[in-house]
Structures are given as C-alpha cells and as structure tokens.
Design a protein around this motif. Structure first.
Motif, PDB file in Angstrom:
ATOM      1  N   ILE A 922      23.662  82.883   2.417  1.00  0.00           N
ATOM      2  CA  ILE A 922      23.057  81.948   3.374  1.00  0.00           C
ATOM      3  C   ILE A 922      21.558  81.851   3.119  1.00  0.00           C
ATOM      4  O   ILE A 922      20.975  80.754   3.112  1.00  0.00           O
ATOM      5  CB  ILE A 922      23.339  82.393   4.821  1.00  0.00           C
ATOM      6  CG1 ILE A 922      24.833  82.272   5.142  1.00  0.00           C
ATOM      7  CG2 ILE A 922      22.534  81.553   5.811  1.00  0.00           C
ATOM      8  CD1 ILE A 922      25.216  82.832   6.497  1.00  0.00           C
ATOM      9  N   LYS A 923      20.909  82.990   2.895  1.00  0.00           N
ATOM     10  CA  LYS A 923      19.473  82.980   2.603  1.00  0.00           C
ATOM     11  C   LYS A 923      19.174  82.161   1.358  1.00  0.00           C
ATOM     12  O   LYS A 923      18.203  81.404   1.313  1.00  0.00           O
ATOM     13  CB  LYS A 923      18.976  84.424   2.398  1.00  0.00           C
ATOM     14  CG  LYS A 923      18.905  85.269   3.658  1.00  0.00           C
ATOM     15  CD  LYS A 923      18.385  86.662   3.326  1.00  0.00           C
ATOM     16  CE  LYS A 923      18.362  87.550   4.560  1.00  0.00           C
ATOM     17  NZ  LYS A 923      17.887  88.921   4.233  1.00  0.00           N
ATOM     18  N   ALA A 928      16.623  77.502  -1.108  1.00  0.00           N
ATOM     19  CA  ALA A 928      16.619  76.417  -2.088  1.00  0.00           C
ATOM     20  C   ALA A 928      16.133  75.106  -1.495  1.00  0.00           C
ATOM     21  O   ALA A 928      15.724  74.201  -2.230  1.00  0.00           O
ATOM     22  CB  ALA A 928      18.023  76.231  -2.665  1.00  0.00           C
ATOM     23  N   THR A 929      16.181  75.002  -0.186  1.00  0.00           N
ATOM     24  CA  THR A 929      15.711  73.780   0.475  1.00  0.00           C
ATOM     25  C   THR A 929      14.425  74.019   1.265  1.00  0.00           C
ATOM     26  O   THR A 929      14.088  73.250   2.158  1.00  0.00           O
ATOM     27  CB  THR A 929      16.807  73.234   1.418  1.00  0.00           C
ATOM     28  OG1 THR A 929      17.207  74.261   2.325  1.00  0.00           O
ATOM     29  CG2 THR A 929      18.004  72.751   0.633  1.00  0.00           C
ATOM     30  N   PHE A 937      17.397  86.701  10.425  1.00  0.00           N
ATOM     31  CA  PHE A 937      17.978  87.740   9.576  1.00  0.00           C
ATOM     32  C   PHE A 937      17.345  89.109   9.808  1.00  0.00           C
ATOM     33  O   PHE A 937      17.585  90.039   9.061  1.00  0.00           O
ATOM     34  CB  PHE A 937      17.802  87.343   8.104  1.00  0.00           C
ATOM     35  CG  PHE A 937      18.487  86.054   7.760  1.00  0.00           C
ATOM     36  CD1 PHE A 937      19.849  86.026   7.499  1.00  0.00           C
ATOM     37  CD2 PHE A 937      17.790  84.854   7.726  1.00  0.00           C
ATOM     38  CE1 PHE A 937      20.488  84.846   7.189  1.00  0.00           C
ATOM     39  CE2 PHE A 937      18.416  83.663   7.414  1.00  0.00           C
ATOM     40  CZ  PHE A 937      19.781  83.664   7.145  1.00  0.00           C
ATOM     41  N   ALA A 938      16.527  89.199  10.816  1.00  0.00           N
ATOM     42  CA  ALA A 938      15.870  90.481  11.112  1.00  0.00           C
ATOM     43  C   ALA A 938      16.713  91.294  12.087  1.00  0.00           C
ATOM     44  O   ALA A 938      17.126  90.807  13.136  1.00  0.00           O
ATOM     45  CB  ALA A 938      14.480  90.228  11.695  1.00  0.00           C
ATOM     46  N   SER A1012      25.819  78.634   6.800  1.00  0.00           N
ATOM     47  CA  SER A1012      24.421  78.235   6.623  1.00  0.00           C
ATOM     48  C   SER A1012      24.073  77.039   7.496  1.00  0.00           C
ATOM     49  O   SER A1012      22.935  76.880   7.929  1.00  0.00           O
ATOM     50  CB  SER A1012      24.151  77.910   5.150  1.00  0.00           C
ATOM     51  OG  SER A1012      24.813  76.719   4.765  1.00  0.00           O
ATOM     52  N   ARG A1013      25.048  76.213   7.786  1.00  0.00           N
ATOM     53  CA  ARG A1013      24.784  75.043   8.636  1.00  0.00           C
ATOM     54  C   ARG A1013      24.425  75.447  10.053  1.00  0.00           C
ATOM     55  O   ARG A1013      23.656  74.775  10.734  1.00  0.00           O
ATOM     56  CB  ARG A1013      26.012  74.117   8.661  1.00  0.00           C
ATOM     57  CG  ARG A1013      26.361  73.539   7.312  1.00  0.00           C
ATOM     58  CD  ARG A1013      27.438  72.487   7.415  1.00  0.00           C
ATOM     59  NE  ARG A1013      28.712  73.012   7.888  1.00  0.00           N
ATOM     60  CZ  ARG A1013      29.808  72.282   8.034  1.00  0.00           C
ATOM     61  NH1 ARG A1013      29.784  70.991   7.769  1.00  0.00           N
ATOM     62  NH2 ARG A1013      30.931  72.816   8.460  1.00  0.00           N
TER      63      ARG A1013
END
Length: 1298
Positions: A922-923, A928-929, A937-938, A1012-1013
């Motif tokens: 996901i990261k 990439a965008t 994510f912490a 990821s969405r």
C-alpha cells in the motif's frame, strides 16, 4: 380638435410652399433649410414621419419629375424625413409601377443605395420607435413575418429582409422566373395605385433599356445587402431567428442564381459570389483588435480551432480517456448509457476544440484502443476484465460514431428538402470516418490485440482476404468460423480489422474497406474447389439444422455474426419447446453476449426481452405465467450474472430495463413455496428459491442496497450513484416510454426495447412483496431492530435459528424474540427443520435471525465458528439471504454499538501472516503517486481488532468457495465488505485484505490495490495530494516521481501490472483516482480543491513550470502566450473532466451555482497580476464551459440538457449583476475580465444554443455591462445568440457599432 386643425393647416402650408418652390425652380437646399426652420418653430419632431408621407404622396404620381426627386433627396440629407420610412413608403408605390415608371424605380434604388446602409443615425433619432412602428404599419411587417416581439430593432430587421425580398421578387418577375418559385402566401410588389402611363417621359425603346438596367441594378443591390458588413449581419440574425421565412427567401434567390441573365451580365456580382453569400457556410466577418496581452488572449481564445494544432493528439482527448476508463469500474453500474455519455462528450470536445470530424473520430478510436491496451497485463480479481473493454471499443464506440453520422445525415436531409441548389461545403462525417480508420492503421502499437483476441482478429483479416481473393461471400460454408479458423492460420490480424468489421456490420462502411492499401497481408492456404464440410455452426444452424448438444456447444462458443442469426435464436426462445428455450437462452448468454461485438447491442436487447415474458394470449391460470418459464429464466439470470456481463448491460444503458424485468421475477418466485422445482435436461434440479435468489442478487447489484440512507444526502449534492434506488431505476425506465420528439438515436433504441418488453409503466407499488421487503430494509438501515422485536415473524425466526444451530446444545435461548425458544440441541439432518415458506417470508425474518445470532456471539453463547457456520447454512438454504446479512452488518457497523473482537487466530482468524506485506505494498502504491500519509501507518501493531459485525461478515465470505456458483453472490457481498471495512478505522481494510489474501492468493494484487483506495476515505489531504499528482503528471511539470513527458500516458499509465517479483506495480495517479473517488465521502470539497489546483497550475505554467525555492519566477516574456495557453487549456480540461466524473451533473451544477460566485467574491489576489491573472481567468472560463458541456451537452438532444437553463441562467445572472455593479468582487479585476470574456466567447462560439435558454433581460443586462468594458463585439455576439427575444436589441447594436 384645435390642435388637429392646426396640424392639418401646417402640412397644407408645407405642401403649398413645396409646390411653389418647385415651380420657381428654387434651390432644393434653401427649401430644405427653410422647411426645417419652419417645422422646428412649429414644434414638430424631426425627422417627421408625416412629412415623409406627404412628400411621397406629392411625387406619386402627379409630380414625378426630376425637381421633386431632388427636393426629396435634400429632405433626406437634412434629416427632415426619416430615410427608412421614406424608402418604405416609396417601395410600396414605386416597385409595383417599375415597368411604367422605370426612372422612378431607378431613383428609388439610388436612394436605397445611399441611405439604407447607414443605420446608426437612424437608430439614434429621438422618435426612432414611432418611425419604426410607422414602417411596420406601412409594410405590414408584423403580420407578414408573424414575429411576436415588435420592438423597434425587430422591425428594423424585418424591414431589411423585406427590402431584399422586394428586390428579389422584382428581379424574378422582370425575367419571367416568378413561376419557377414556390407558391407564396404573400406577394410584396402589389400595385396600390391605378396604372399611369409613363411613356410620355421615355420612348418605348429607351424604356425597355432602362428596365433591363434596373433589373441588373436590383440584382447588384441584393448582393450588396448580402455583402455589406451591417446589413449582412442583420440578415444573419434573420437566418437564425426566422428560419421559415429565410428559407423561402433563399429559395427565391437560388432561382435567381440559377436562371438570371441579369446576374450573369452584371460586372459587380456573379452567380458564384451570390451563391456563396447565401450559403450556410458563409461567415460574417468582423474586425478584431489586437493590442495587449488580454486582447491577444481573446483572439486566441475566440478561435475554437486554436487548440487543435497546439496540443498533441492524445492530450487533446484526455476527457475521453478518463470517461472510458471510469466506465470500467465494476463497483457500480450506471443508469445512463455509455453511448449517450460518450456521444455528449465527443460533441462537446469537437465544439470546443474546433477539430474536424476526421480528427475527432481518430481521437475517439485511439482513446478506446488505449483503454484496451491498459488491460494487457491484468491482475486477478472480481472486477470487469477484457470483455468489458472490448465492448467499449468494438460495440459502444462504433455505436457512438454511428449516431454521430446519423445526426449529420438526418440534418442534411432536412436542410436539403426543396433546395434548388445542392448543399456544398458540408463536412461529410461518413467520409471522415473512412479517412480516420485509414489513418488508424498507422498506429500499430495500439492495434496489437490481447492474446485472447488474436484468433478473432485473425479471422477478421482472413475474411477480408477471402473477399479480395474472389471467394464468393454467398458461400456461407467457407465463411463459417470453423472453416475460417483453418484459413486464418497464416494470416495476422489486429484490432484494426475488428474495428472495421464492427463498422461494416453497422453499415458505416462497405467491403471496399478490404481493398485499402496495406489493410490485409498474408496469403490464403490452398482451398479445395469442393464445398467445405458442413460442421455444426452458425451457417448450418441458419440452414435449419437442429440444436443438438454439439450444435449447442458450437453456438455458445462462437459469437453470432449477424442480427438474423440472433433473431432466429430469439424466435426459438419464444416459440420453441421447453428444452429449445433453455438452449436458446444458453446461446444468447454465450459468446454472442461477451464477444459478439458486431451484434452485442442486439444480444443484450433480446436477453432483456426474454426476461420480461408477456403472458400467452390464451393464458388463464391463477399463478403467474412466469413460473412456466422458470428453467429458461434461470439460465438467463445465471448467464448474465458475471461482472463483465452486468457491466456490458450497463454500458448499453439497459440497467433500468433490466431492473424492470427482474422485479416481476423476484415478486413471483419469491412468493412460491419452496417445494416448487424444475428438472433441467442436464438432470440438475432448480427450486423457486434458486430462481428467486439469482434474480434478487442480480437486482441488488443494480443499486447501492447496503449503503445507509444518510449517505444519500451528504452536502448539497448526493454522491455519484446515490440515486440508484428501485424507485429511481423504474423512473428512468418509465421515462423511456415517453417520446419527447427530439430523442437521439440511442434513446430511440432504448425506448424500443422498453416498449417491446413491457409497454406499460412499472412502479414499486406493482410488487407488494418487494415493496414490503424494501420498506423493512430501509427501516433496518435507519434504526435498530428494537422496535420490531414483537413482529409476528418471531416463530419463523425461532425456526430459522433452530435450523442454523441444530447441532449446538445450549441451555439459553439464542433469540430475544421469544423467550420460550431455544435451539433444538443435537439433531439429525432432517429436512423438516427447514421452513417451507416463500422466500419473501424468510427474508423478512433474516434481520432478526442475524441480530439474535450476533447478540448470542457477543455474549459468549455462540462461538465465532458456530456463528459463521450458522450464517453460512442460512445462506445455503436461501442464497438471497446473504444480501440481508450484508445489509444488516453494514448498518450495525455504522452504528458503532458493537465491541471490537481480537483477530488473534484463536477465536477469529489472524492477519498477522501477511499484514506487513499488505501495508508495504500500500505504501508503494501511494508513494508512486506522491501521496504521503505517515500517520496512518504509525503504530499499527497487534492485537488487531475488527468490529464484531465486520469480523462476522468477513468470516462468512471467507467460507465461500471461489467457484462459478458462488461467484455471483460473492460479487454482491465483496463490494459491500470492502465498503464496510473502508469506513471503519484504519487498519480494518488491510486486515480484511490480509485475511482474504490468505484464502485467495491469486487475488492478492487486487486486494492490496483495494486497500490502498481506502486510504483516501480516511484522509482528505490524501485526496488533494492525489489530485495534485494528476495535474503534475498530465502537464509534465517538475516532479521527480512522475513522468515529465505529461499527457494521457503519464495520467493513466498502463493500468495494472506486475513487477519482476510478481507483485503489483505502482499505478498512474489518474488510474488510481478513478478507482478512489467513489469512496470519497465529502465529494463537495472537490470543487474548491480542483479550482485551487487549477490556479496553482496556471502560476506554474506562467513561470514555465519551474519554481525552485528562493528563485524568482521566469519572466513571462520568455514564454509565448500561445504555448502557455495550450497548457492552461490542458489543465482546465483535466480539471473539468475530474470534477464531472467525480460528482456528475449535480456537482457541476453546484460548482456553477455556488462555488464559482463565492470564489470571485472572495479575495484571491495574492500572487496574481499581469499574465497570471489573465491566464487564470481564461482557465476558469474554459473549465466552466467544459464542465457544463460535459454535464448538459452542447445541444438539447439528451435528457440532461433540461437542467441547463436553470443553472446557466443563474450563473449568467451573477455575471450580469457583477458587471452592473450590484455585486462587489474580491478577485483580481484582470482575472474577472478575462473570465467573463473567455467564458462568453467560448460559450457563444462553441455552444451557441445555450444563450437562447437564458432569460432575455439577463442577456440584455450582460450585453450592457460588456459595452461598458468596450467589448462591443462580444456584447453583440451575445445578443445575436439570444434568439428572437434579443433579435431586435442585436440589430440595433449592429447599427450603432457601424
């Protein structure tokens, strides 16, 4: 009375003094000066209509001599008489008498030549309105033209038309051509006086010569009126607003052009010039001004064609690429046909870019080809695949082109009716299609077929090569797919061949396309001269072969190639035996549906009709006639259940019709007792539950059944698709039964399907059982079940709980509905435990069953495994109950009343095995965008928890097998599970993805991407970052992580793909956004975000895209306006496309009605000034026009256009009020000026039909404000476009600008 008497004496005195002056031979100038003084002293307003009438009556005909005409000329010069009125009075006297009074006619035309083209002084007369009303009375203009608006400007226009028509009629009559014209209701040149002999002044020979010269001069005057800058523009107004009269006038002129000897003998006018002047292609040329940056931008901007040669081909059509890719998202269907959406967008882009239709068609084909190429390396998962993309390329796109061509040809047919001369200079869209397809062959990289399509492409190329080689197409055996496969072994085809075949099938091309240079290469294997073997296939089927199992397999695996083949299958499905009906249904749902691109629209139409079987003519049973069709209906329902099939129906616009067909099936089979069953020829037995569940699951896919009602009203505009309720679907379906008279071809197709299926309107009230369930469903979503616990279904609830947990021995009851009930303890697999009730009754009880089971699990009376097993048993008993389980869990999670459970691997499954991998992927996708959300994510560590209802739903879905039978129900539950997990706190969705990845490793890439969405649902700033990446990538601005080349390739990339390690590779920002935006809850915030990003892009563009920190921006002079404007247009185009796709028509209307006015009123001056301000205004203007064109269309052919007058009128009211000083603005004045002029120039130049829909008073106020800016030309264009209501104001303004 004394006043009238005094006035009468005044005019008697004037006439007497005039006669005396003429008799004495006095100087006409002295007479005019004296008369002017006399009338001023008498208080007469000059110029005087009464004097004009007096002088004309004096001349005609007792004083028809040179001195009288000289006096008349001086009266005109000194403005004692109104010129136009005098000419109108003379025309009624002189033109009818032109044969006996040729000199008078000559003098009249000389006066006409001198005074009819100077209109500015005329409209400035104090008594202008009185004069025009007098002209109206003299010539009966209002009566003749029937124009309801009789303001002075309209009368002026009518007068100019009447003058031209009088001259045309006179010339036709003089040359004996009047009989060649159509019979007319009104004749202009009717004598009003008795014939008088004028031969005393001229001899017969001289009279004849003068008459001939007069005819030539009349013809030249006609040309002069058509050429003159002022009168031609007024006549252009007549052409736009008085089409019937204009057409009649043009037909008369055409007769003159073709037959007039006077015109051919003229030295000042030729037939060719005259024909060009009256053609529709003739443009009225106006002078422009170029002085400063602003005026230069206006010049570039007002030419809609300026962009076509400055932007690369792919970037020009980015809105198309976005719209096509957006349609591939299978998470939601659309009630509007993709054909209608793409057609509307193509028209808008063609109008805005000013491209030829060759360029337009080529851009459309290439966008559709790019869509297919993005599926070259697909990932596994429950989403639309290649079949849907090929449907868009080979069916939908072809139908869009077909509709556009039919539009032009039907218009041309109407325009050419009764025309005396052929219409030349018109673009022929059919020829442009041919040239675009020939050019398409040069783009080989786009034409490479996906692996699974290579056989189809080879067959298409082989078919062409066979025709070229002289093989008779009438020998259908050779052309059977089975035989063509053998022939095509050494022939290499591509997507170009499939596109051409699709066009030939729809009569857009003929087989001459096979002979295009380089179209086919290769050779045909040796073909025996004997007749090929008759193998089972479509050719043998059409010759009468029965549907044997072998034949059935052949027809299912090979698509039909013609409508006749499908019609025969449909005929069997309607009138055949029961077994044949099943076979026919199987054939229709086979390759003809998914790969029959040449006839795909007919396949979906026939399937829809078969799902709406009418009762037989002699049917008299008590039960529904649909029960007898159960086996065939079940085949159809299962056949169209896959995601790709549902999406194909959606692309063709059949979702409302499909819903209307499914509801009666659900109503009937949901009311059947379960012991009703049918045995198929294969030996498989299906029950009423199975038919109902298949229909019910398919129906629920058509609307957002599991979303809480609160979501239907977020902000002022609901999210995309929020209206997809049963009522709305039926409303859309019923609307297609009504003919408004201006439907496009696609709407007519859909209307024909509805009428053929069921010609009557359908309402939810028509289905009592469905309605009752739907109301209960809404109540369960809106509130807890506490108020429903005493429902009479409690006995059924107990029975279902006993069935579900029959193997479990519990001392306490599982249900709070009936305290005396408990589970039955260990029991046999006795079928008697299963309730024998209709499906609707079961569904009514399911929410209470699930609530009781979940409550028991929460209190420890049921283990998680027992809960999931019981729920799975319930879903196996009645598969449709899975939908109720899903909606119940969705509602309970949103209420937040259940404690979380630990996903520890003991009670509930653990995601620990691969959760870290999912998070890492996901990261990577986000990085990439350029999306950075560190706080999400912490601190993610065990123990991992999920809300109890979510954990239960997840566990239930995991128990399903990934086979075809389960897939259609997982397709229903999967999106709901994802939506539910996405709405829960992070990291619920990664946990769900991790657990599902453990079950379905082949879906891991899809699940990671879905996870990821959900980041964007958790963080609004992430949405802004992603949007910024979209702009940066498209424009090629400085960015280390995104391609600097820009364009559609950087925006959408290559779809999904895998890296060297078999893991999902990062996707392009635009591709990610198209899969994200449906999850954005605060969709309204996109309005401000997109405008903010657009303005930032303008600043970057103006500084040449380089803005290093601490350095001054590049001077604007180093970047040409044209280059900057090209990028600004591209940025505005992207902004408009994203906004329209994200929120549809509702968000566009909210932007125009609320956001833009607020933006202009607020202070936005920081960092602006000079070129940046001008480009900002232009960017917003282009952005607004494209938003409106995307949402409403450029014309009124679609249903969406009905909203345009309201919201466009509101925006124009804002512009007018701000221009008139009623609203104080906070933005930069230069930005405001360039926005207003840019928006109006684009609207009037590219969307001329829009202005007609705006209130006349607003248009006039706006025009007045523009004139205060010295924007006279734009003010005039606005009035010219306003229709009959502003026609008069426009004609007066034309005269004043002279």
């Amino acid at each position: 009375m004394a006043v009238s008497l005094g006035t009468l004496r005044l005019w008697e005195s004037v006439l007497e003094s005039t006669k005396k002056s003429q008799d004495k031979g006095s100087d006409p100038m002295i007479w005019a000066i004296h008369l002017s003084s006399q009338l001023n002293s008498a208080g007469v307003t000059l110029p005087s209509p009464e004097l004009a009438n007096l002088l004309v009556s004096h001349i005609c005909w007792d004083n028809n001599n040179p001195i009288s005409w000289k006096f008349l000329e001086k009266a005109l010069i000194f403005n004692i008489v109104p010129p136009l009125l005098l000419l109108a009075l003379l025309s009624t006297r002189v033109i009818p008498m032109r044969h006996t009074q040729p000199a008078a006619f000559r003098l009249y035309m000389e006066l006409l030549k001198r005074h009819a083209f100077r209109l500015k002084p005329h409209v400035e007369f104090k008594n202008h309105e009185v004069i025009m009303n007098t002209i109206d009375n003299v010539l009966n203009l209002s009566q003749i033209f029937g124009v309801k608006v009789n303001d002075p400007g309209s009368i002026l226009l009518e007068y100019i038309v009447s003058v031209v028509w009088q001259l045309v009629e006179a010339a036709l009559e003089d040359e004996g051509l009047l009989e060649l014209t159509k019979e007319r209701k009104h004749k202009w040149n009717v004598p009003q006086d008795m014939e008088v002999d004028g031969s005393g002044s001229y001899g017969a020979k001289r009279n004849e010569i003068l008459q001939s010269k007069n005819t030539v001069m009349a013809v030249e005057l006609i040309g002069l009126f058509l050429q003159n800058k002022i009168t031609s523009r007024i006549l252009f107004l007549a052409r736009r607003n008085m089409p019937t009269h204009w057409r009649s006038l043009i037909q008369d002129i055409e007769v003159l052009v073709v037959n007039s000897s006077a015109l051919r003998s003229s030295k000042a006018m030729t037939p060719e010039i005259m024909l060009q002047l009256i053609s529709d292609d003739h443009k009225v040329v106006t002078e422009g001004k170029k002085a400063n940056y602003l005026q230069e931008i206006h010049t570039i901007m007002s030419s809609s064609a300026s962009m076509s040669h400055k932007v690369s081909g792919s970037s020009l059509w980015i809105p198309l690429d976005l719209a096509l890719e957006d349609a591939m998202d299978g998470s939601q269907v659309d009630t509007t046909s993709a054909i209608e959406i793409i057609t509307r967008l193509v028209k808008a882009l063609q109008a805005l870019h000013g491209t030829t239709w060759h360029e337009c068609f080529l851009g459309l084909w290439m966008a559709a080809l790019r869509l297919v190429q993005r599926e070259r390396d697909p990932i596994e998962g429950p989403m639309p695949r290649l079949d849907t993309r090929l449907c868009m390329l080979l069916s939908v796109t072809t139908l869009v082109v077909s509709d556009l061509i039919e539009d032009e040809e039907s218009m041309s047919h109407n325009n050419n009716i009764n025309s005396q001369t052929p219409q030349s200079g018109k673009e022929n869209r059919r020829m442009d299609l041919v040239s675009s397809l020939q050019s398409l062959g040069d783009y080989q990289s786009l034409l490479t077929p996906p692996q699974s399509v290579i056989p189809d492409a080879n067959q298409a190329a082989a078919r062409a090569l066979m025709i070229i080689s002289g093989i008779n197409a009438g020998n259908s055996a050779y052309f059977d797919p089975v035989n063509i496969k053998e022939i095509a072994n050494n022939i290499s085809g591509n997507l170009h061949h499939l596109i051409v075949e699709s066009c030939i099938a729809r009569n857009l091309l003929d087989t001459s396309a096979y002979y295009w240079p380089g179209y086919v290469t290769g050779h045909i294997n040796q073909i025996s001269h004997g007749v090929p073997a008759q193998v089972p296939g479509w050719s043998t089927f059409m010759k009468g072969a029965p549907i044997t199992p072998t034949m059935l397999n052949a027809l299912v695996s090979e698509p039909a190639s013609s409508l006749a083949e499908l019609e025969k299958v449909f005929e069997i499905a309607v009138n055949g035996s029961d077994d044949d009906k099943i076979s026919a249904a199987t054939i229709l749902c086979g390759a003809s549906l998914t790969r029959g691109w040449n006839v795909q629209e007919h396949s979906v139409y026939f399937i829809t009709r078969l799902l709406s079987q009418p009762p037989p003519a002699n049917y008299s049973g008590n039960d529904s006639h649909l029960i007898a069709y159960a086996p065939m209906l079940n085949v159809l329902l299962v056949g169209i259940a896959p995601i790709d099939c549902v999406q194909i129906f959606s692309l063709h616009g059949l979702v409302p019709q499909l819903a209307g067909s499914l509801m009666p099936i659900c109503e009937v089979f949901g009311s059947c007792v379960p012991n009703t069953s049918w045995t198929l020829t294969t030996g498989e037995e299906i029950s009423a539950y199975a038919v109902f569940s298949n229909a019910f699951a398919l129906m629920l896919k058509l609307w957002r059944f599991n979303h809480p009602p609160l979501e239907y009203a977020v902000g002022d505009v609901p999210p995309v698709g929020a209206q997809l309720t049963p009522e709305y679907l039926l409303l859309m379906r019923n609307s297609q039964l009504v003919n408004s008279g201006n439907e496009d071809r696609n709407r007519r197709r859909l209307s024909a399907v509805v009428k053929a299926s069921c010609p009557n309107r359908i309402f939810v009230d028509s289905f009592p059982k469905l309605k009752a369930w739907y109301r209960q469903h809404q109540a369960c979503l809106a509130s807890t079940l506490s108020g429903l616990v005493h429902s009479p279904v409690h006995q059924l609830v107990d029975s279902l709980l006993n069935m579900m947990f029959r193997k479990i021995n519990r001392s306490q009851p599982l249900t709070s509905v009936s305290g005396s009930s408990s589970s039955s303890g260990p029991a046999s697999e006795d079928a008697s435990l299963r309730p024998k009730l209709p499906a609707w009754d079961i569904l009514e009880a399911v929410p209470f069953v699930v609530d009781a089971a979940l409550t028991a699990c929460a209190h420890g009376r049921l283990s998680p495994r027992e809960l999931c097993t019981g729920l799975k048993d319930l879903a196996d008993f009645l598969p449709a109950s899975l939908a109720i389980i899903v909606s119940y869990f969705s509602a309970e999670v949103s209420r937040g009343v259940w404690k979380p459970v630990f996903m520890n691997g003991t009670d509930w499954p653990s995601p620990a095995a691969n959760l870290s991998n999912v998070e890492e992927h996901i990261k990577n996708i986000l990085a990439a965008t350029n999306v950075n959300v560190p706080r999400l994510f912490a601190g993610i560590s065990s123990p991992f928890t999920l809300p109890l209802p979510l954990a239960a739903l997840l566990s239930v879905t995991i128990t399903y097998k990934l086979d075809k039978a389960s897939q259609r129900f997982l397709d229903l539950a999967g999106p709901a599970l994802e939506s539910l997990a996405a709405g829960c706190p992070w990291p619920c969705m990664p946990i769900v993805a991790s657990l599902w990845t453990q079950k379905a490793k082949k879906w891991s890439d899809f699940l990671v991407f879905s996870s990821s969405r959900t980041v964007f649902l958790q963080n609004n700033d992430a949405v802004y970052q992603l949007l910024k990446s979209c702009f940066t990538a498209t424009l090629g601005l400085n960015n280390s992580l995104v391609s600097t080349h820009g364009g559609v390739g950087a925006l959408l990339g290559h779809g999904f793909g895998s890296n060297y390690y078999g893991e999902i590779s990062p996707v392009a920002p635009g591709f990610l956004y198209l899969r994200v935006y449906r999850s954005i809850r605060d969709i309204m915030s996109l309005r401000e975000d997109i405008i903010s990003l657009l303005m930032q892009c303008v600043k970057d563009i103006a500084s040449d895209g380089v803005t290093p920190k601490g350095k001054q921006e590049t001077k604007y002079g180093q970047v040409s306006i044209a280059t900057s404007l090209t990028k600004v247009k591209l940025a505005a185009q992207l902004a408009a496309s994203i906004l329209w796709i994200s929120g549809g028509q509702g968000l566009v209307q909210s932007l125009i009605n609320e956001t833009l006015p607020s933006w202009f009123i607020s202070d936005h001056r920081e960092g602006t000034g000079g070129p940046v301000s001008m480009l900002s205004g232009y960017a917003l203007g282009y952005f607004t026009v494209l938003c409106g064109a995307s949402a409403w269309g450029v014309d009124s052919s679609t249903s969406a256009s009905k909203w345009r007058p309201k919201f466009l009128g509101s925006h124009m009211e804002f512009l007018a009020s701000a221009l008139n000083g009623k609203i104080t603005l906070g933005c930069d004045p230069i930005t405001w000026h360039s926005y207003v002029t840019g928006f109006l120039n684009l609207m009037l130049g590219c969307m001329p039909d829009w202005a007609v829909e705006v209130d006349l008073a607003i248009l006039k106020r706006l025009s007045k404000g523009l004139r205060q800016w010295n924007e006279d030309e734009l003010a005039l264009k606005l009035l010219e476009s306003g229709g009959v209501g502003t026609m008069g104001a426009a004609s007066e303004l034309i005269s004043q600008i002279d």
